[in-house]
Design a protein around this motif. Structure first.
Motif, mmCIF file in Angstrom:
data_model
loop_
_atom_site.group_PDB
_atom_site.id
_atom_site.type_symbol
_atom_site.label_atom_id
_atom_site.label_comp_id
_atom_site.label_asym_id
_atom_site.label_seq_id
_atom_site.Cartn_x
_atom_site.Cartn_y
_atom_site.Cartn_z
ATOM 1 N N PRO A 271 0.524 10.200 -4.644
ATOM 2 C CA PRO A 271 1.306 9.280 -5.494
ATOM 3 C C PRO A 271 2.311 8.498 -4.652
ATOM 4 C CG PRO A 271 2.088 11.531 -5.751
ATOM 5 C CD PRO A 271 0.874 11.613 -4.869
ATOM 6 N N ASP A 272 1.802 7.482 -3.913
ATOM 7 C CA ASP A 272 2.645 6.762 -2.957
ATOM 8 C C ASP A 272 3.455 5.639 -3.586
ATOM 9 O OD1 ASP A 272 0.674 4.914 -3.486
ATOM 10 O OD2 ASP A 272 -0.124 4.829 -1.441
ATOM 11 N N ARG B 234 7.809 -1.283 -15.434
ATOM 12 C CA ARG B 234 7.295 -0.286 -14.496
ATOM 13 C C ARG B 234 5.782 -0.340 -14.336
ATOM 14 N NH1 ARG B 234 7.985 6.307 -14.926
ATOM 15 N NH2 ARG B 234 6.775 6.806 -13.071
ATOM 16 N N ASP B 235 5.050 -0.488 -15.439
ATOM 17 C CA ASP B 235 3.595 -0.434 -15.374
ATOM 18 C C ASP B 235 2.926 -1.735 -15.781
ATOM 19 O OD1 ASP B 235 3.425 2.306 -14.615
ATOM 20 O OD2 ASP B 235 4.018 2.819 -16.647
ATOM 21 N N SER B 236 3.686 -2.782 -15.998
ATOM 22 C CA SER B 236 3.107 -4.021 -16.490
ATOM 23 C C SER B 236 3.671 -5.183 -15.692
ATOM 24 C CB SER B 236 3.421 -4.188 -17.978
ATOM 25 O OG SER B 236 2.848 -5.358 -18.479
ATOM 26 N N ASN B 237 2.796 -6.035 -15.183
ATOM 27 C CA ASN B 237 3.223 -7.107 -14.300
ATOM 28 C C ASN B 237 2.561 -8.420 -14.679
ATOM 29 O OD1 ASN B 237 4.610 -5.367 -12.116
ATOM 30 N ND2 ASN B 237 2.616 -4.411 -12.419
ATOM 31 N N VAL B 238 3.224 -9.520 -14.364
ATOM 32 C CA VAL B 238 2.664 -10.841 -14.616
ATOM 33 C C VAL B 238 2.610 -11.606 -13.306
ATOM 34 C CG1 VAL B 238 3.519 -10.947 -16.976
ATOM 35 C CG2 VAL B 238 4.948 -11.807 -15.129
ATOM 36 N N SER C 109 1.528 -2.287 -7.196
ATOM 37 C CA SER C 109 1.521 -3.472 -6.336
ATOM 38 C C SER C 109 0.100 -3.816 -5.903
ATOM 39 C CB SER C 109 2.418 -3.258 -5.116
ATOM 40 O OG SER C 109 1.961 -2.178 -4.325
ATOM 41 N N ARG C 110 -0.731 -2.792 -5.644
ATOM 42 C CA ARG C 110 -2.126 -3.059 -5.284
ATOM 43 C C ARG C 110 -2.883 -3.635 -6.482
ATOM 44 N NH1 ARG C 110 -1.671 1.761 -1.655
ATOM 45 N NH2 ARG C 110 -2.172 3.140 -3.402
ATOM 46 N N ARG C 111 -2.564 -3.150 -7.688
ATOM 47 C CA ARG C 111 -3.220 -3.681 -8.887
ATOM 48 C C ARG C 111 -2.830 -5.145 -9.099
ATOM 49 N NH1 ARG C 111 -1.942 0.193 -11.759
ATOM 50 N NH2 ARG C 111 -3.865 1.384 -11.481
ATOM 51 N N ARG C 112 -1.563 -5.483 -8.854
ATOM 52 C CA ARG C 112 -1.132 -6.875 -8.971
ATOM 53 C C ARG C 112 -1.848 -7.743 -7.946
ATOM 54 N NH1 ARG C 112 3.980 -4.568 -9.066
ATOM 55 N NH2 ARG C 112 4.552 -5.496 -7.065
ATOM 56 N N SER D 53 -5.495 2.950 -6.903
ATOM 57 C CA SER D 53 -4.918 4.241 -6.515
ATOM 58 C C SER D 53 -5.311 4.653 -5.103
ATOM 59 C CB SER D 53 -5.349 5.329 -7.505
ATOM 60 O OG SER D 53 -6.760 5.353 -7.642
ATOM 61 N N THR D 54 -6.159 3.847 -4.432
ATOM 62 C CA THR D 54 -6.558 4.151 -3.057
ATOM 63 C C THR D 54 -5.998 3.104 -2.106
ATOM 64 O OG1 THR D 54 -8.639 2.888 -3.177
ATOM 65 C CG2 THR D 54 -8.689 5.201 -3.883
ATOM 66 N N VAL D 55 -5.925 3.472 -0.837
ATOM 67 C CA VAL D 55 -5.383 2.579 0.187
ATOM 68 C C VAL D 55 -6.196 1.293 0.280
ATOM 69 C CG1 VAL D 55 -4.911 2.362 2.661
ATOM 70 C CG2 VAL D 55 -4.442 4.518 1.490
ATOM 71 N N GLU D 56 -7.510 1.378 0.012
ATOM 72 C CA GLU D 56 -8.388 0.218 0.143
ATOM 73 C C GLU D 56 -8.215 -0.792 -0.989
ATOM 74 O OE1 GLU D 56 -9.625 3.351 2.651
ATOM 75 O OE2 GLU D 56 -9.328 3.392 0.474
ATOM 76 N N GLY D 57 -7.538 -0.413 -2.076
ATOM 77 C CA GLY D 57 -7.354 -1.311 -3.208
ATOM 78 C C GLY D 57 -6.417 -2.453 -2.879
ATOM 79 N N GLY D 58 -6.356 -3.435 -3.796
ATOM 80 C CA GLY D 58 -5.450 -4.565 -3.601
ATOM 81 C C GLY D 58 -6.180 -5.880 -3.468
ATOM 82 N N SER D 59 -5.655 -6.770 -2.648
ATOM 83 C CA SER D 59 -6.208 -8.109 -2.482
ATOM 84 C C SER D 59 -7.672 -8.056 -2.069
ATOM 85 C CB SER D 59 -5.401 -8.871 -1.428
ATOM 86 O OG SER D 59 -5.931 -10.156 -1.224
ATOM 87 N N GLY D 60 -8.492 -8.905 -2.702
ATOM 88 C CA GLY D 60 -9.911 -8.963 -2.381
ATOM 89 C C GLY D 60 -10.775 -8.049 -3.215
ATOM 90 N N SER D 61 -10.174 -7.251 -4.104
ATOM 91 C CA SER D 61 -10.955 -6.337 -4.937
ATOM 92 C C SER D 61 -11.869 -7.109 -5.887
ATOM 93 C CB SER D 61 -10.021 -5.436 -5.754
ATOM 94 O OG SER D 61 -9.280 -4.582 -4.919
#
Length: 279
Positions: free
Chosen positions: A63-64, A184-188, A69-72, A104-112
């Motif tokens: 739980p880092d 906390r859990d919702s971003n625009v 932020s990766r989901r955004r 939830s993994t390090v590989e997630g984020g931009s480019g998903s």
């Protein structure tokens, strides 16, 4: 006569690597998205991976605090682009955004790779991930691979053979990267945009090369990796059923006509059709 050099694939013994065996019958939408990323997009080994890389080996970092932020960065934000007309959907109940690699993994984020799925299916896959991280990883950093269990039991065409083309519902976020924290859990996002993912034909993984295994419980699973030589004799496949993580070993790798029809070599399928017509 010209001499031929024969190259034999020598099985490489796999160390202790945990496999998360997704049950695609429980969440076919997210499973289909995962398969598209792994089978249609993943570059061959040795290529420049770049931002489009979708890894078959994933690293959970505990739980880092970086999942949001990766989901955004992936483009799965609130309000959901699946519910406000940003991403066209096949049906009205596909109102949540699914991303792979997982946030939830390090590989997630931009480019998903993104696809709209139903809230029930998205939550079901998320619950299985949480159960795996708890039971197997102890919420500590761990490395794992995913496999696609029962890929023929649901609407998961990319797990068997998507043909290398985008069906019109696979997206990537192409925004400018400016994000505003909503809560906390919702971003625009500001000035964000989503576009259809353009698959590279060179990255398509032919179905007959996809490795399929028979597990101890009688179910089948398809590997996400493109490795053709590693032995999975000592691998532990973890399947989550009703919140409980169950361990299985592979009984054997399925080859030739023992594989699911969609994963058999085209020549073998053609010979079967010829026999049917002859009879």
């Amino acid at each position: 006569m010209r001499a031929l050099t024969l190259i034999a694939f020598v099985p490489f013994a796999l160390g202790q690597l945990d496999m998360l065996n997704l049950d695609c019958t429980n969440y076919p939408g997210p499973c289909n998205n995962d398969c598209y990323a792994a089978m249609e997009e993943l570059p061959a080994s040795g290529e420049d991976l770049g931002a489009d890389f979708c890894s078959q080996t994933l690293n959970y970092n505990g739980p880092d605090g970086q999942s949001n932020s990766r989901r955004r960065a992936a483009g799965c934000v609130s309000p959901s682009p699946c519910g406000n007309g940003k991403l066209p959907t096949q049906s009205s109940d596909e109102n949540t955004c699914d991303e792979y690699p997982y946030a939830s993994t390090v590989e997630g984020g931009s480019g998903s790779i993104l696809r709209c799925t139903s809230d029930d299916e998205n939550s079901a896959e998320g619950s299985d991930l949480s159960a795996f991280f708890n039971s197997v990883c102890g919420y500590e950093p761990c490395t794992f691979e995913i496999t696609f269990g029962n890929p023929g039991g649901g609407s998961t065409p990319y797990c068997l053979d998507g043909g290398g083309a985008n069906d019109g519902y696979q997206y990537q976020y192409q925004g400018n990267g400016n994000y505003q924290l909503y809560n906390r859990d919702s971003n625009v996002t500001n000035e964000g945009r989503w576009g259809l993912h353009q698959p590279d034909p060179a990255h398509y993984f032919p179905p007959h090369l996809r490795r399929e295994f028979l597990l101890e419980d009688g179910s089948r699973t398809v590997l996400s990796t493109r490795d053709q030589t590693t032995s999975y004799q000592n691998a532990t496949f973890h399947t989550v059923r009703n919140g409980t993580v169950i361990k299985h070993r592979a009984v054997k790798e399925l080859l030739g006509s023992a594989k699911s029809p969609e994963l058999q070599h085209p020549a073998l399928r053609a010979s079967k059709r010829a026999v049917q017509f002859a009879s």
